[in-house]
Design a protein around this motif. Structure first.
Motif, short mmCIF file in Angstrom:
data_model
loop_
_atom_site.label_atom_id
_atom_site.label_comp_id
_atom_site.label_asym_id
_atom_site.label_seq_id
_atom_site.Cartn_x
_atom_site.Cartn_y
_atom_site.Cartn_z
N SER A 160 1.01 -1.15 -0.13
CA SER A 160 -0.12 0.00 -0.03
C SER A 160 0.78 1.14 -0.01
N ALA A 161 2.01 1.40 0.61
CA ALA A 161 2.93 2.22 0.69
C ALA A 161 3.47 2.63 -1.00
N ALA A 162 3.99 1.54 -1.44
CA ALA A 162 4.26 1.77 -2.76
C ALA A 162 3.19 2.17 -3.86
N GLY A 163 1.86 1.54 -3.61
CA GLY A 163 0.83 2.09 -4.68
C GLY A 163 0.42 3.52 -4.27
N TYR A 164 0.55 3.85 -2.90
CA TYR A 164 0.03 5.18 -2.52
C TYR A 164 1.10 6.41 -2.71
N PHE A 165 2.27 6.04 -2.16
CA PHE A 165 3.17 7.04 -2.55
C PHE A 165 3.80 7.24 -3.82
N GLY A 166 3.82 6.06 -4.62
CA GLY A 166 4.40 5.87 -5.91
C GLY A 166 5.61 6.25 -6.11
N ARG A 167 5.87 7.05 -7.27
CA ARG A 167 7.36 7.27 -7.53
C ARG A 167 8.72 6.25 -7.05
N TYR A 168 9.38 7.07 -6.28
CA TYR A 168 10.77 6.25 -5.82
C TYR A 168 10.48 5.17 -4.87
N VAL A 169 9.26 5.34 -3.94
CA VAL A 169 9.06 4.24 -2.92
C VAL A 169 8.66 3.13 -3.80
N ASP A 170 7.59 3.49 -4.67
CA ASP A 170 7.02 2.35 -5.49
C ASP A 170 8.21 1.62 -6.43
N PHE A 171 9.16 2.42 -6.73
CA PHE A 171 10.19 1.89 -7.72
C PHE A 171 11.15 0.72 -6.81
N ALA A 172 11.50 1.40 -5.53
CA ALA A 172 12.13 0.49 -4.74
C ALA A 172 11.54 -0.77 -4.22
N ALA A 173 10.14 -0.46 -4.00
CA ALA A 173 9.52 -1.75 -3.43
C ALA A 173 9.34 -2.83 -4.26
N MET A 174 9.01 -2.19 -5.52
CA MET A 174 8.55 -3.49 -6.43
C MET A 174 10.05 -4.01 -6.79
N ARG A 175 11.13 -3.29 -7.13
CA ARG A 175 12.27 -4.05 -7.51
C ARG A 175 12.69 -5.00 -6.30
N LEU A 176 12.43 -4.78 -4.92
CA LEU A 176 12.71 -5.69 -4.15
C LEU A 176 11.65 -6.70 -4.27
N GLU A 178 10.60 -8.08 -6.71
CA GLU A 178 10.88 -8.74 -7.92
C GLU A 178 12.17 -9.62 -7.78
N PHE A 179 12.93 -9.11 -6.78
CA PHE A 179 14.06 -9.53 -6.36
C PHE A 179 13.66 -10.74 -5.49
N VAL A 180 12.72 -10.67 -4.68
CA VAL A 180 12.53 -11.85 -3.86
C VAL A 180 11.81 -13.07 -4.57
N ILE A 181 11.03 -12.44 -5.47
CA ILE A 181 10.34 -13.37 -6.17
C ILE A 181 11.25 -14.18 -7.35
N ALA A 182 12.14 -13.47 -7.76
CA ALA A 182 12.85 -14.19 -8.83
C ALA A 182 13.91 -15.33 -8.06
N ILE A 183 14.06 -15.68 -7.09
CA ILE A 183 14.78 -16.55 -6.58
C ILE A 183 13.82 -17.67 -6.31
N PRO A 184 14.23 -18.77 -6.74
CA PRO A 184 13.60 -20.16 -6.43
C PRO A 184 13.13 -20.31 -5.03
N LEU A 215 9.38 -14.20 5.06
CA LEU A 215 10.16 -13.44 4.48
C LEU A 215 10.27 -13.82 2.85
N ILE A 216 9.60 -14.92 2.53
CA ILE A 216 9.44 -15.23 1.17
C ILE A 216 8.18 -14.78 0.72
N GLY A 217 7.28 -15.18 1.45
CA GLY A 217 5.62 -14.99 1.08
C GLY A 217 5.28 -13.47 0.85
N TRP A 218 5.80 -12.72 1.67
CA TRP A 218 5.12 -11.31 1.43
C TRP A 218 5.13 -10.72 0.23
N ALA A 219 6.17 -11.18 -0.78
CA ALA A 219 6.49 -10.45 -1.87
C ALA A 219 5.19 -10.40 -2.84
N GLY A 220 4.63 -11.56 -2.86
CA GLY A 220 3.75 -11.81 -3.85
C GLY A 220 2.17 -10.73 -3.36
#
Lengths: 350, 279
Positions: A160-176, A178-184, A215-220
């Motif tokens: 919700s912080a990523a969606g609400y604040f947008g911009r850099y918060v969103d970018f940082a949160a979503m890259r994080l 993706e990082f978590v999701i990308a690891i098997p 730690l793994i599950g929150w990303a989705g």
């Protein structure tokens, strides 16, 4: 809202059935110390791989059939004709605290020593599978709840912080994310388990597993909540709150959280099985709950010997059945909940 | 006639010594247009381009224009939902356009907004009591729970609803009633200036008059000042003292309300007037 969901749930046959099954499972878990005749660690080497004992009625009272070993070299038992011991109720046994509060010795049922009652047979060291199933449920059924509590909170905060604040918060949160999701995930599970294990005692393994799974599950969850927050942010009632000078934190808690609640409920219900299964896989691989603790996954691990299959020791696979029933019930409940809170459905209610 | 006619400003000059409640000067808002692989800024949409106007205390200024003309963008700048790229906004003589969020906070109590869509402007998960208590909690933190409740009930009665509607939820009300709740919420903090962003265009014609009359009554009673945004000249004519006509981010004409209807000065205004259905 909650009352509406509960009413709708009970009105649907599938929903009501799922609720009842889960209620029974969780009640049994809470009362496990009272319902289990033995401690999960209670061994009896003379009765290893004992089959489930038959309950017979004698003079209108339940009796437990007595068995004897027919083949001393293998785990083969046969009933002793005509020899039974009465099944007693509210017997005194091992000391425990009822509901964690009142010290007591009363167990629901039991038989006089040295006989034993094995409702679901015994394992390699003569421990009662039924008792172990009940104690194991304490781990297996609670891990999902604690797990989703952590993941959903984390997912909500980040998403919700990523969606609400947008911009850099969103970018940082979503890259994080993706990082978590990308690891098997199984690899990550094992790696985290290896890296963190030295900071935890074996008794705290339960805590560690919850931590790892969360730690793994929150990303989705965070990614989906972000999408919903993006659309909520543009809704006029959120703009109105901004115009009146409401703080960002309160906007998230008061305006976002209640409007995401139905999604969170469905997502939580559907992801509880994931935790149950993940705990089972970890324990099965020997990375989860350790002896002398017990969990359904650990019990399955102990049932993987070839002997279990060649000798037909089916009762050792009951934890698998328990996992199966729980997982499928949660999944069905989640589906019913999704039908109930589906936005199209809500429109007709408005 | 040339499409790019000059701006027509036929408002009388302000009396000497009068400070308008709101004055915008050279207000400009550009939205970047991104494109390509790297989402580079390719150009700008000039949503609002060098717009100047004033709103006198106790009056209603109508802001008309087709959709996409930048009316709502101006409204959002005034309540700081948007920060203008350049230009100044003065409230009662002091500059507010460039204030930080924190420094603007006291003005949130003075400047409020009413939204277009009554179905989305109220949180569906909050009861009326909570909706109306929210602004009070923010700006009157010393009020007791009971005082807040009393004030919320009073507000509901001011907009023509009943105090026993307080425990109900927005979905139990009609569009017109919801818009009244939106007005009550805006009034809760006792503002001086309200930006009405198309408050009636989502409503049935039969309900529109009721809301417009309510706004007028409240104006007289509480001495409010309105910026009334609409795309429909007929509604604006009824409520406004002065009218601004906007097209493509620019104000093409500003004049007194009667003046503009009797004697429109800009070809676009004439076009808009012709589009008003007459009965």
């Amino acid at each position: 809202m909650l009352r509406y969901i509960l009413r709708e749930l009970l009105r649907r046959r599938l929903g009501a059935v799922c609720l009842i099954i889960l209620a029974v499972l969780y009640a049994a878990t809470i009362l496990s110390q009272f319902l289990a005749p033995y401690l999960p660690t209670d061994q009896d080497l003379k009765h290893s791989y004992h089959p489930p004992t038959r309950i017979v009625l004698k003079d209108w009272r339940p009796h437990v059939q007595v068995y004897e070993r027919v083949d001393p070299s293998a785990a083969r038992y046969g009933p002793v004709e005509g020899k039974t011991v009465p099944l007693r109720f509210f017997v005194s046994g091992e000391k425990y605290r009822f509901l964690g509060l009142f010290p007591t010795k009363t167990h629901l049922f039991g038989v006089d020593e040295p006989h034993r009652v094995y409702l679901l047979g015994s394992d390699a060291t003569g421990r009662d599978v039924f008792s172990r199933l009940l104690y194991g449920a304490q781990v297996s059924l609670s891990i999902g709840f604690i797990g989703i509590l952590v993941t959903m909170s984390l997912g909500f905060i980040v998403g919700s912080a990523a969606g609400y604040f947008g911009r850099y918060v969103d970018f940082a949160a979503m890259r994080l994310v993706e990082f978590v999701i990308a690891i098997p995930s199984l690899y990550l599970l094992i790696a985290l388990r290896g890296a963190l294990a030295e900071y935890f005692d074996p008794e705290q393994m339960y805590l560690l597993i919850v931590l790892i799974l969360s730690l793994i599950g929150w990303a989705g969850a965070a990614r989906i909540i972000r999408g919903m927050a993006l659309s909520l942010r543009e809704r006029p009632f959120v703009l109105a709150a901004e115009v009146m000078g409401q703080s960002s934190g309160r906007i998230l808690m008061r305006h976002f959280l209640p409007n995401l609640a139905s999604y969170l409920l469905v997502a939580a219900t559907l992801s509880i099985p994931v935790y149950i299964l993940a705990e089972a896989s970890l324990s099965f691989l020997g990375l989860g709950i350790q002896e002398p603790g017990t969990s359904w996954g650990l019990m399955l691990k102990q049932a993987q010997e070839l002997k279990v299959f060649t000798l037909g020791l089916w009762w050792l696979l009951t934890p698998g059945a328990a996992i199966f029933v729980t997982v499928i019930t949660f999944n069905m409940l989640g589906d019913v909940l999704r039908d109930i809170v589906d936005p199209r459905h809500q429109m007709t209610e408005d | 006639m040339a499409a790019q006619a000059e701006e027509v400003d036929r408002l009388p000059p302000l009396p000497a010594g009068e400070t308008p409640l709101v004055r915008a000067e050279g207000l400009t808002v550009h939205f970047p247009v991104r494109g390509g692989l790297w989402r580079r800024v390719r150009g700008y949409v000039r949503a609002v381009d060098n717009v100047s106007f004033r709103v006198r205390r106790g009056t209603t200024v109508g802001l008309v224009g087709e959709s996409g003309s930048g009316k709502t963008t101006i409204g959002h700048c005034l309540v700081k939902l948007l920060r203008p790229n350049s230009g100044s906004i003065r409230y009662n003589g002091s500059e507010i356009g460039s204030l930080s969020k924190r420094a603007f906070f006291p003005y949130r109590k003075r400047i409020q907004m009413i939204f277009q869509d009554p179905f989305n402007s109220l949180n569906p998960r909050m009861s009326l009591a909570k909706i109306l208590a929210e602004p009070l909690e923010i700006h009157f933190p010393r009020m007791s729970v009971q005082q807040r409740r009393d004030r919320a009930a009073e507000l509901l009665e001011m907009v023509g609803l009943e105090a026993d509607h307080l425990p109900r939820y927005p979905h139990e009300f009609s569009g017109g009633q919801r818009q009244r709740i939106g007005i009550a919420r805006a009034l809760a903090v006792e503002p001086d200036f309200i930006v009405c962003d198309e408050p009636v265009s989502a409503l049935d014609v039969s309900v529109q008059a009721g809301i417009v009359n309510l706004l007028q009554d409240l104006q007289q009673e509480l001495g409010l000042t309105y910026l009334f945004i609409a795309h429909d000249l007929a509604v604006v004519e009824h409520i406004s003292d002065e009218v601004l006509v906007m097209k493509d981010g620019v104000i093409v004409e500003q004049a007194g309300s009667e003046e503009i209807y009797r004697n429109p000065g800009h070809p676009y205004t004439i076009k808009l007037l012709r589009a008003v259905p007459s009965l």
